[in-house]
Design an enzyme around this catalytic site. Structure first.
Site, PDB file in Angstrom:
ATOM      1  N   GLY A   1       5.352  -0.426  -2.226  1.00 38.34           N
ATOM      2  CA  GLY A   1       6.877  -0.489  -2.621  1.00 38.34           C
ATOM      3  C   GLY A   1       6.321  -2.045  -2.639  1.00 38.34           C
ATOM      4  O   GLY A   1       6.470  -3.048  -1.812  1.00 38.34           O
TER       5      GLY A   1
ATOM      6  N   ARG B   1       0.460   2.743  -6.043  1.00 37.11           N
ATOM      7  CA  ARG B   1       0.308   3.459  -4.849  1.00 37.11           C
ATOM      8  C   ARG B   1      -0.703   4.432  -4.885  1.00 37.11           C
ATOM      9  O   ARG B   1      -1.404   5.204  -4.529  1.00 37.11           O
ATOM     10  CB  ARG B   1       1.507   4.636  -4.147  1.00 37.11           C
ATOM     11  CG  ARG B   1       2.736   3.758  -4.470  1.00 37.11           C
ATOM     12  CD  ARG B   1       3.316   4.890  -3.711  1.00 37.11           C
ATOM     13  NE  ARG B   1       4.818   4.576  -3.193  1.00 37.11           N
ATOM     14  CZ  ARG B   1       5.017   3.294  -2.374  1.00 37.11           C
ATOM     15  NH1 ARG B   1       4.472   2.656  -1.135  1.00 37.11           N
ATOM     16  NH2 ARG B   1       6.670   3.698  -1.675  1.00 37.11           N
TER      17      ARG B   1
ATOM     18  N   ASP C   1       0.296  -0.411   5.222  1.00 38.41           N
ATOM     19  CA  ASP C   1      -0.366  -0.318   5.589  1.00 38.41           C
ATOM     20  C   ASP C   1      -1.519   0.465   5.429  1.00 38.41           C
ATOM     21  O   ASP C   1      -2.850   0.369   4.998  1.00 38.41           O
ATOM     22  CB  ASP C   1       0.189   0.613   6.948  1.00 38.41           C
ATOM     23  CG  ASP C   1       0.892   2.704   6.280  1.00 38.41           C
ATOM     24  OD1 ASP C   1       1.684   1.883   5.690  1.00 38.41           O
ATOM     25  OD2 ASP C   1       0.477   2.715   6.754  1.00 38.41           O
TER      26      ASP C   1
ATOM     27  N   THR D   1       5.805  -4.928   3.910  1.00 37.74           N
ATOM     28  CA  THR D   1       6.661  -4.164   3.324  1.00 37.74           C
ATOM     29  C   THR D   1       8.196  -4.089   4.340  1.00 37.74           C
ATOM     30  O   THR D   1       8.579  -3.994   5.467  1.00 37.74           O
ATOM     31  CB  THR D   1       5.862  -2.444   4.324  1.00 37.74           C
ATOM     32  OG1 THR D   1       6.618  -1.563   4.370  1.00 37.74           O
ATOM     33  CG2 THR D   1       5.852  -2.758   6.286  1.00 37.74           C
TER      34      THR D   1
ATOM     35  N   ASP E   1       9.567  -1.033   5.010  1.00 37.53           N
ATOM     36  CA  ASP E   1       9.730  -0.744   6.477  1.00 37.53           C
ATOM     37  C   ASP E   1       9.721  -1.400   7.930  1.00 37.53           C
ATOM     38  O   ASP E   1       9.433  -1.034   9.179  1.00 37.53           O
ATOM     39  CB  ASP E   1       8.509   0.360   6.526  1.00 37.53           C
ATOM     40  CG  ASP E   1       8.474   1.286   5.115  1.00 37.53           C
ATOM     41  OD1 ASP E   1       9.816   1.118   4.375  1.00 37.53           O
ATOM     42  OD2 ASP E   1       8.066   1.967   5.030  1.00 37.53           O
TER      43      ASP E   1
ATOM     44  N   ASP F   1       6.264  -1.864   9.942  1.00 36.72           N
ATOM     45  CA  ASP F   1       5.823  -0.866   9.878  1.00 36.72           C
ATOM     46  C   ASP F   1       4.360  -1.241  10.340  1.00 36.72           C
ATOM     47  O   ASP F   1       2.993  -1.284  10.981  1.00 36.72           O
ATOM     48  CB  ASP F   1       5.887   0.624   9.940  1.00 36.72           C
ATOM     49  CG  ASP F   1       5.860   0.429   8.639  1.00 36.72           C
ATOM     50  OD1 ASP F   1       4.988  -0.030   7.761  1.00 36.72           O
ATOM     51  OD2 ASP F   1       5.753   1.309   7.951  1.00 36.72           O
TER      52      ASP F   1
ATOM     53  N   ARG G   1      10.778   5.046   6.250  1.00 40.05           N
ATOM     54  CA  ARG G   1       9.589   6.870   6.598  1.00 40.05           C
ATOM     55  C   ARG G   1       9.178   6.080   6.982  1.00 40.05           C
ATOM     56  O   ARG G   1      10.623   7.161   7.987  1.00 40.05           O
ATOM     57  CB  ARG G   1       8.504   4.931   5.996  1.00 40.05           C
ATOM     58  CG  ARG G   1       7.553   6.442   5.162  1.00 40.05           C
ATOM     59  CD  ARG G   1       6.681   5.379   4.491  1.00 40.05           C
ATOM     60  NE  ARG G   1       6.370   6.753   2.799  1.00 40.05           N
ATOM     61  CZ  ARG G   1       6.234   5.759   1.699  1.00 40.05           C
ATOM     62  NH1 ARG G   1       5.114   5.037   2.350  1.00 40.05           N
ATOM     63  NH2 ARG G   1       5.697   6.177   0.489  1.00 40.05           N
TER      64      ARG G   1
HETATM   65  O1  F6P Z   1       7.277   1.772   1.919  1.00 38.91           O
HETATM   66  C1  F6P Z   1       8.117   1.377   1.238  1.00 38.91           C
HETATM   67  C2  F6P Z   1       9.413   2.409   1.056  1.00 38.91           C
HETATM   68  O2  F6P Z   1      10.334   1.807   0.099  1.00 38.91           O
HETATM   69  C3  F6P Z   1       9.389   3.280   1.893  1.00 38.91           C
HETATM   70  O3  F6P Z   1      10.816   3.051   2.785  1.00 38.91           O
HETATM   71  C4  F6P Z   1      10.297   4.803   1.542  1.00 38.91           C
HETATM   72  O4  F6P Z   1      10.555   5.659   1.773  1.00 38.91           O
HETATM   73  C5  F6P Z   1       9.518   4.611   0.145  1.00 38.91           C
HETATM   74  O5  F6P Z   1       8.858   3.205  -0.091  1.00 38.91           O
HETATM   75  C6  F6P Z   1      10.281   5.223  -1.252  1.00 38.91           C
HETATM   76  O6  F6P Z   1       8.595   4.354  -2.025  1.00 38.91           O
HETATM   77  P1  F6P Z   1       8.947   4.532  -3.968  1.00 38.91           P
HETATM   78  O7  F6P Z   1       9.715   3.510  -4.175  1.00 38.91           O
HETATM   79  O8  F6P Z   1       7.747   5.637  -4.360  1.00 38.91           O
HETATM   80  O9  F6P Z   1       9.957   6.352  -4.302  1.00 38.91           O
END
Ligand code: F6P
Length: 346
Positions: free
Chosen positions: A14, A75, A106, A128, A130, A132, A174
């Site tokens: 992301g 991704r 990660d 990220t 997140d 994490d 997440r």
């Molecule tokens: O990992 C970053 C994040 O924003 C998470 O918090 C969330 O669950 C996910 O990506 C959303 O992903 P996408 O943009 O692919 O919908």
């Protein structure tokens, strides 16, 4: 000292604010060392497909305040499809990439570790919203995300106050509760639910009713998208990405929490989901500065020939850690910090 001529750089997973600042730091420092930099388009996808182009100082000079990523992101997991790792190797060779700097969370860093083991030299940078990534006190984009989320809490509090309501804010993050927890603490929210701790809906509702009884007839609750609630089934058939993640936002957990609050307390409750609004926009000063430092530190690592490593802010300073250790697990919220947050809900 390494025999490096050309660095490949990519951003995976992301997007988040501050990625361009990191790329800028890397490109600027690489220029000092006399290295060329190639931007690999859309994360590992660009390495699999052979999509890369040179980026120089003039391309990055003004990128410090721009959100998103100038390289695009995806991704893509090259270990998912047979033959993709070989394509990565062939394209790294074709473009003459002596090392790849992978900026990501990660998943992206796990791939960087495995590719490094497989013979494509890689260096990581933690990114990220997140927050994490293991062994990283700070991940690029986190500060901007929580800054946006705190602003949302403040706006929701105004409405909660005007209407004597409970306002629930669902945030991303997440499987880790960093975004929700820091948003709740810094925004002065009245409760927080994070994935690391089993939600105690009764205790939360009791607290919200006590607040009302004590003359404060409104409240704001922050909910992490990743919490598990009894009675809420995860969809076994839900689509997963190349790293096996479902789209947690689709579960609408904030709305489930909102309904439970209304049923248990009788207080009118509304729900807002901030979603991707947290990911874009101009990065905060904190993200600009720290991302820049990490970009520069990655170029330094290249120069020292230290591959399979990651520069990271740990205990207030930049340290160098092994990607193998980074990839081993994610960093979740410790119980002591959660308890500190709970102490504020009075
Ligand atoms: O990992 C970053 C994040 O924003 C998470 O918090 C969330 O669950 C996910 O990506 C959303 O992903 P996408 O943009 O692919 O919908």
């Amino acid at each position: 000292m390494s025999e490096i001529k050309r660095i490949g750089v990519l951003t995976g997973g992301g997007d988040s604010s501050g990625l361009n600042a990191a790329i800028r730091g890397l490109v600027m420092k690489a220029a000092d060392y006399g290295y060329e930099v190639f931007g690999i388009q859309e994360g590992w996808k660009g390495l699999v497909n052979g999509d890369a182009a040179p980026i120089g100082v003039s391309d990055v000079r003004e990128m410090i305040y721009i959100g998103g990523t100038m390289l695009g992101s995806s991704r893509t997991n090259p270990f998912k499809k047979e033959g993709d790792v070989e394509k990565c190797k062939a394209n790294a060779k074709k473009f003459g990439l002596d090392v790849i700097v992978a900026i990501g969370g990660d998943d992206t860093l796990g791939v960087a570790h495995r590719l490094n083991e497989a013979g494509i030299r890689c260096i990581g940078i933690p990114k990220t919203m997140d927050n994490d990534v293991n062994l990283a006190d700070y991940c690029i984009g986190f500060d901007t995300s929580v800054t946006v989320a705190v602003d949302a809490v403040e706006r929701l509090r105004d409405t909660a106050k005007s209407h004597r309501r409970i306002l629930v804010l669902e945030v991303m993050g997440r499987y880790a509760g960093w975004v929700a927890l820091i948003t709740a603490m810094a925004g002065g929210a009245d409760w927080v639910l994070i994935p690391e701790v089993e939600p105690d809906i009764d205790a939360m509702c009791e607290h919200l009713m006590d607040l009302r009884k004590s003359g404060r007839p409104y409240g704001v609750v922050v909910v992490s998208e990743g919490i598990e609630l009894s009675g809420v089934d995860n969809d076994d058939k839900a689509e997963v990405d190349a790293f096996g993640h479902v789209r947690l936002g689709l579960r609408g957990i904030g709305h489930v929490v909102g309904r439970k609050i209304e049923q248990k307390t009788g207080i009118q409750t509304r729900v807002a989901t901030i979603g991707h609004i947290q990911r874009g926009g101009s990065p905060t000063v904190y993200d600009r500065y720290h991302a820049t430092r990490l970009g520069i530190a990655a170029a330094d690592l290249v120069h020292k020939g230290e591959f399979g490593k990651m520069p990271t802010f740990l205990e207030g300073t930049i340290k160098i850690v092994d990607l193998a250790e980074v990839a081993a697990k994610i960093k979740t919220v410790p119980d002591s910090l959660y308890r500190d947050a709970m102490t504020l809900f009075k």
